[in-house]
Enzyme design. Structure first.
Site, mmCIF file in Angstrom:
data_model
loop_
_atom_site.group_PDB
_atom_site.id
_atom_site.type_symbol
_atom_site.label_atom_id
_atom_site.label_comp_id
_atom_site.label_asym_id
_atom_site.label_seq_id
_atom_site.Cartn_x
_atom_site.Cartn_y
_atom_site.Cartn_z
ATOM 1 N N GLU A 14 -2.710 10.640 3.501
ATOM 2 C CA GLU A 14 -3.396 10.178 4.582
ATOM 3 C C GLU A 14 -3.182 10.356 6.182
ATOM 4 O OE1 GLU A 14 -2.598 5.794 5.755
ATOM 5 O OE2 GLU A 14 -4.567 5.874 6.523
ATOM 6 N N GLU A 35 0.727 -1.087 -0.233
ATOM 7 C CA GLU A 35 0.131 -0.080 -0.186
ATOM 8 C C GLU A 35 1.010 1.300 -0.042
ATOM 9 O OE1 GLU A 35 -2.857 0.229 3.173
ATOM 10 O OE2 GLU A 35 -2.704 2.347 3.426
#
Ligand code: NAG
Ligand code: NAG
Ligand code: NAG
Length: 292
Positions: free
Chosen positions: A137, A132
């Site tokens: 984020e 990932e």
């Protein structure tokens, strides 16, 4: 993610170790609807509902307008704790990318207590087997893998160089951007900015250029058909394959934008400046999410 994505996402293809990339895909406005798969997300569901794009459109949770694309949370409904939580949207690119450069022009991101917006890439099979890469984020740029992967990290401040999800509660290895306006209300107040992520066989780099900072390469701002990352300057975050073979930890990835609430990241990191309990707050204060 996003309440007002301004809307240009370029996917540029090159060879595995290239620094020059030619445009493979461009996504503008309604192409975020036609070339991404749209799902509805609810706070307390761990997987996206298969509810169709038509439902998200009917609820006005997402729409395209000219060259702008918008995703947002429901900001009118008061919820009960026994329900599945607040409605938002998750979109995933139909196309996948491996060694590539991605450039995102974003004018607004969700803000508010309990919001957890993300712009990230991951593969199709069981997380985190395909790796990932999180370009936005929370306040971090970070990467997560399924087994040993130590990265030499530079740029910003780094909490861990160990990207294995199993070693640190799914956190992976992150870099806190050196730009205070790379995230949240300061990002929105500045009118957003441009993010770029380059993945090669030996490194993963993330650049951030705030709007009107004069820092973004002119070829990026003009949407040039070819971009050379060797002219981009120092990345905001750089992950180098010190003890991590990138090709075996990261497969072809889809691009994902989503907005979740609370959960293990935003819940645990729920700021001391936010009221009471994250889920209670999100359930009972719809109007707090007008800018999410
Ligand atoms: C993208 O995927 C969705 C869902 O699978 C599909 O409905 C849509 O037609 C696809 N878009 C394109 C351009 O192929
Ligand atoms: C959807 O949101 C847009 C932008 O805020 C607004 O112009 C439009 O009236 C809304 N549509 C509905 C059906 O609420
Ligand atoms: C990690 O993922 C790879 C495939 O990318 C797989 O071959 C390997 O078995 C996985 N390792 C663990 C410990 O799950």
């Amino acid at each position: 993610m996003i309440s007002k994505v301004s809307a240009l996402l370029l996917g540029l293809a090159g060879s595995a170790v290239a620094t020059t990339y030619n445009i493979a895909d461009t996504y503008i406005g309604s192409q975020f609807l036609s070339r991404f798969t749209c799902k509805r997300l609810l706070t307390r569901l761990t997987v996206a509902s298969t509810t169709s794009q038509a439902t998200a459109l009917a609820n006005n949770l997402t729409y395209a307008s000219g060259n702008t694309f918008i995703m947002r949370a429901d900001y009118t409904t008061t919820l009960t704790s026994s329900g599945p939580g607040r409605n938002s949207v998750r979109i995933q690119s139909n196309n996948t990318y491996t060694y590539a450069l991605m450039v995102l022009d974003l004018s607004h991101m969700p803000e508010g207590c309990g919001t957890w917006p993300a712009f990230w890439t991951t593969g199709a099979t069981n997380w985190p087997t395909c790796g990932e890469i999180d370009i936005i984020e929370g306040v971090n740029n970070e990467m997560v893998t399924n087994f040993t992967c130590l990265m030499d990290i530079s740029g910003g401040t780094s909490a861990s160089t160990d990207c294995n999800a199993n070693d640190n509660g799914n956190q992976g290895c992150g870099v806190h951007s050196s730009f205070s306006n790379s995230f949240g209300p300061p990002f929105n107040a500045n009118g957003g900015g441009v993010y770029a992520m380059e993945r090669t066989t030996t490194s993963i780099s993330v650049w951030f250029w705030p709007t009107n900072s004069g820092l973004a390469p002119s070829a990026v701002l003009s949407g040039a058909s070819s971009l050379d990352t060797s002219t981009f300057g120092e990345p905001d975050a750089l992950f180098v394959n010190t003890d991590c073979d990138i090709p075996s930890h990261f497969t072809a990835h889809n691009i994902i934008f989503d907005l979740t609430f609370c959960g293990d990241w935003a819940g645990n990191a729920y700021p001391s400046t936010c009221p009471s309990d994250c889920n209670d707050y999100v359930d009972n204060n719809p109007f707090a999410f007008e800018n999410a």
